[in-house]
Design a protein around this motif. Structure first.
Motif, PDB file in Angstrom:
ATOM      1  N   ALA A   1      41.412  84.823  75.979  1.00 17.23           N
ATOM      2  CA  ALA A   1      42.080  84.002  76.988  1.00 17.23           C
ATOM      3  C   ALA A   1      43.427  83.571  76.443  1.00 17.23           C
ATOM      4  N   VAL A   2      44.408  83.444  77.334  1.00 15.38           N
ATOM      5  CA  VAL A   2      45.767  83.081  76.923  1.00 15.38           C
ATOM      6  C   VAL A   2      46.276  81.903  77.747  1.00 15.38           C
ATOM      7  N   LYS A   3      47.195  81.174  77.150  1.00 15.25           N
ATOM      8  CA  LYS A   3      47.975  80.210  77.921  1.00 15.25           C
ATOM      9  C   LYS A   3      48.944  81.013  78.799  1.00 15.25           C
ATOM     10  N   PRO A   4      49.198  80.640  80.034  1.00 13.19           N
ATOM     11  CA  PRO A   4      48.920  79.345  80.660  1.00 13.19           C
ATOM     12  C   PRO A   4      47.586  79.254  81.407  1.00 13.19           C
ATOM     13  N   ASP A   5      46.685  80.210  81.212  1.00 12.24           N
ATOM     14  CA  ASP A   5      45.429  80.190  81.961  1.00 12.24           C
ATOM     15  C   ASP A   5      44.530  79.035  81.500  1.00 12.24           C
ATOM     16  N   ARG A   6      43.796  78.494  82.429  1.00  9.34           N
ATOM     17  CA  ARG A   6      42.976  77.308  82.167  1.00  9.34           C
ATOM     18  C   ARG A   6      41.897  77.501  81.093  1.00  9.34           C
TER      19      ARG A   6
ATOM     20  N   TYR B   1      42.903  69.313  58.205  1.00 10.68           N
ATOM     21  CA  TYR B   1      43.325  68.447  59.301  1.00 10.68           C
ATOM     22  C   TYR B   1      43.077  69.077  60.673  1.00 10.68           C
ATOM     23  N   VAL B   2      42.803  70.377  60.727  1.00 17.73           N
ATOM     24  CA  VAL B   2      42.661  71.073  62.009  1.00 17.73           C
ATOM     25  C   VAL B   2      41.178  71.303  62.295  1.00 17.73           C
ATOM     26  N   GLU B   3      40.720  70.714  63.366  1.00 21.78           N
ATOM     27  CA  GLU B   3      39.296  70.804  63.711  1.00 21.78           C
ATOM     28  C   GLU B   3      38.965  72.050  64.510  1.00 21.78           C
ATOM     29  N   VAL B   4      39.869  72.453  65.384  1.00 22.88           N
ATOM     30  CA  VAL B   4      39.612  73.582  66.283  1.00 22.88           C
ATOM     31  C   VAL B   4      40.824  74.507  66.301  1.00 22.88           C
ATOM     32  N   TYR B   5      40.564  75.806  66.175  1.00 23.73           N
ATOM     33  CA  TYR B   5      41.586  76.832  66.389  1.00 23.73           C
ATOM     34  C   TYR B   5      41.209  77.611  67.650  1.00 23.73           C
ATOM     35  N   ALA B   6      42.044  77.531  68.663  1.00 25.14           N
ATOM     36  CA  ALA B   6      41.845  78.304  69.891  1.00 25.14           C
ATOM     37  C   ALA B   6      42.894  79.404  69.889  1.00 25.14           C
ATOM     38  N   LEU B   7      42.514  80.581  69.401  1.00 24.52           N
ATOM     39  CA  LEU B   7      43.440  81.700  69.240  1.00 24.52           C
ATOM     40  C   LEU B   7      43.121  82.755  70.297  1.00 24.52           C
ATOM     41  N   SER B   8      44.132  83.174  71.017  1.00 22.28           N
ATOM     42  CA  SER B   8      43.918  84.024  72.187  1.00 22.28           C
ATOM     43  C   SER B   8      43.172  85.305  71.863  1.00 22.28           C
ATOM     44  N   PHE B   9      43.490  85.937  70.729  1.00 26.05           N
ATOM     45  CA  PHE B   9      42.857  87.224  70.435  1.00 26.05           C
ATOM     46  C   PHE B   9      41.372  87.071  70.093  1.00 26.05           C
ATOM     47  N   GLU B  10      40.968  85.876  69.687  1.00 22.01           N
ATOM     48  CA  GLU B  10      39.558  85.617  69.405  1.00 22.01           C
ATOM     49  C   GLU B  10      38.805  85.213  70.666  1.00 22.01           C
TER      50      GLU B  10
ATOM     51  N   ILE C   1      48.921  70.505  81.584  1.00 21.71           N
ATOM     52  CA  ILE C   1      48.966  69.443  82.604  1.00 21.71           C
ATOM     53  C   ILE C   1      48.010  69.764  83.753  1.00 21.71           C
ATOM     54  N   GLU C   2      47.871  71.070  84.046  1.00 22.86           N
ATOM     55  CA  GLU C   2      47.027  71.490  85.174  1.00 22.86           C
ATOM     56  C   GLU C   2      45.564  71.127  84.963  1.00 22.86           C
ATOM     57  N   VAL C   3      45.145  71.001  83.690  1.00 20.43           N
ATOM     58  CA  VAL C   3      43.753  70.614  83.438  1.00 20.43           C
ATOM     59  C   VAL C   3      43.625  69.121  83.157  1.00 20.43           C
ATOM     60  N   GLY C   4      44.755  68.403  83.203  1.00 24.60           N
ATOM     61  CA  GLY C   4      44.708  66.951  83.061  1.00 24.60           C
ATOM     62  C   GLY C   4      45.214  66.394  81.755  1.00 24.60           C
TER      63      GLY C   4
ATOM     64  N   PHE D   1      42.445  76.245  77.460  1.00 24.55           N
ATOM     65  CA  PHE D   1      42.497  74.783  77.328  1.00 24.55           C
ATOM     66  C   PHE D   1      41.101  74.181  77.513  1.00 24.55           C
ATOM     67  N   GLU D   2      40.387  74.679  78.495  1.00 25.61           N
ATOM     68  CA  GLU D   2      39.052  74.144  78.771  1.00 25.61           C
ATOM     69  C   GLU D   2      38.108  74.394  77.599  1.00 25.61           C
ATOM     70  N   TRP D   3      38.206  75.575  76.992  1.00 25.07           N
ATOM     71  CA  TRP D   3      37.376  75.867  75.816  1.00 25.07           C
ATOM     72  C   TRP D   3      37.683  74.895  74.687  1.00 25.07           C
ATOM     73  N   THR D   4      38.970  74.607  74.465  1.00 22.33           N
ATOM     74  CA  THR D   4      39.376  73.694  73.401  1.00 22.33           C
ATOM     75  C   THR D   4      38.842  72.289  73.652  1.00 22.33           C
ATOM     76  N   LEU D   5      38.978  71.820  74.871  1.00 20.83           N
ATOM     77  CA  LEU D   5      38.490  70.480  75.204  1.00 20.83           C
ATOM     78  C   LEU D   5      36.974  70.401  75.057  1.00 20.83           C
TER      79      LEU D   5
END
Length: 227
Positions: free
Chosen positions: A160-165, A148-157, A196-199, A168-172
């Motif tokens: 980049a970490v949240k809350p930095d843009r 069911y999961v199409e994309v894993y955006a994991l900071s250590f890979e 929210i900062e990226v929309g 999120f931008e990579w995931t989108l």
């Protein structure tokens, strides 16, 4: 715009690290005295709370704290220091940390599977966006939810970490969707709410124990008419 994808945080959102009776021998002080229930809960909270720094560090460990979700070695080092300052040292600390980074020991929230299955059935895509120093894919695979999961955006890979843009931008970008078509669901208004900062739209969930939060994900998605 209609929501076409949901981005989920991992810890405190889809899964939670929770102790059972097998943890008791390791939830002890340096001289072997067991912590009471409240003290044990506080130690686990210190190990999993995404933003709050519960102890004071020297300069070296402060830097490790700030880099913890980017570098597994620094994560291990700083959380061993958190445990030391919490009164847990030696072999018990080593075993507690090993549990923390074992994805198969994390407990899913009661509605996690229902939500992932329903989103898939409705053609809504799913990504997991997490500040984390270890691979969480086995947690989903163990429940047959990885499909069911199409994309894993994991900071250590990603480095980049949240809350930095960028995370999120990579995931989108991987989803190929505009932010207006996505909803971020997570337990940290500071980290996850930064979507929210990226929309993106954002919905907070309470990182309560799994026994106490039965329908948190279902309720969050219902508030955005996703399910």
């Amino acid at each position: 715009m209609t929501i076409r994808a949901v981005l989920f945080d991992f810890s405190g959102t889809l899964f939670r690290l929770e102790a059972d009776e097998s943890w008791a021998p390791d939830l002890v002080t340096a001289d072997g005295c067991p912590f009471d229930e409240a003290e044990s809960a506080e130690i686990l909270d210190r190990m999993t709370t995404p933003v709050h720094q519960a102890v004071q560090f020297d300069a070296h460990h402060q830097h490790a704290w700030e880099q913890r979700d980017l570098e597994p070695a620094r994560h291990r080092e700083v959380y061993r220091e958190v445990l030391r300052q919490s009164g847990v040292e030696g072999d018990p600390a080593q075993r507690l940390y090993a549990r923390m980074v074992d994805p198969l020991l994390w407990t899913p929230y009661p509605d996690t599977g229902k939500v992932l299955e329903a989103l898939s059935a409705n053609g809504i895509r799913v990504a997991v966006v997490s500040n984390i120093p270890f691979d969480i894919r086995p947690a989903f695979l163990a429940h047959d939810w990885d499909r069911y999961v199409e994309v894993y955006a994991l900071s250590f890979e990603l480095g980049a970490v949240k809350p930095d843009r960028p995370i999120f931008e990579w995931t989108l970008d991987r989803l190929g969707l505009p932010p207006e078509a996505t909803l971020m669901v997570g337990d940290s208004r500071e980290n996850d709410g930064a979507a929210i900062e990226v929309g993106c739209a954002y919905e907070w969930v309470d990182p309560a124990p799994t026994a106490d939060r039965r329908t948190g994900l279902l309720d969050a998605l219902a508030r955005h008419d996703v399910l």
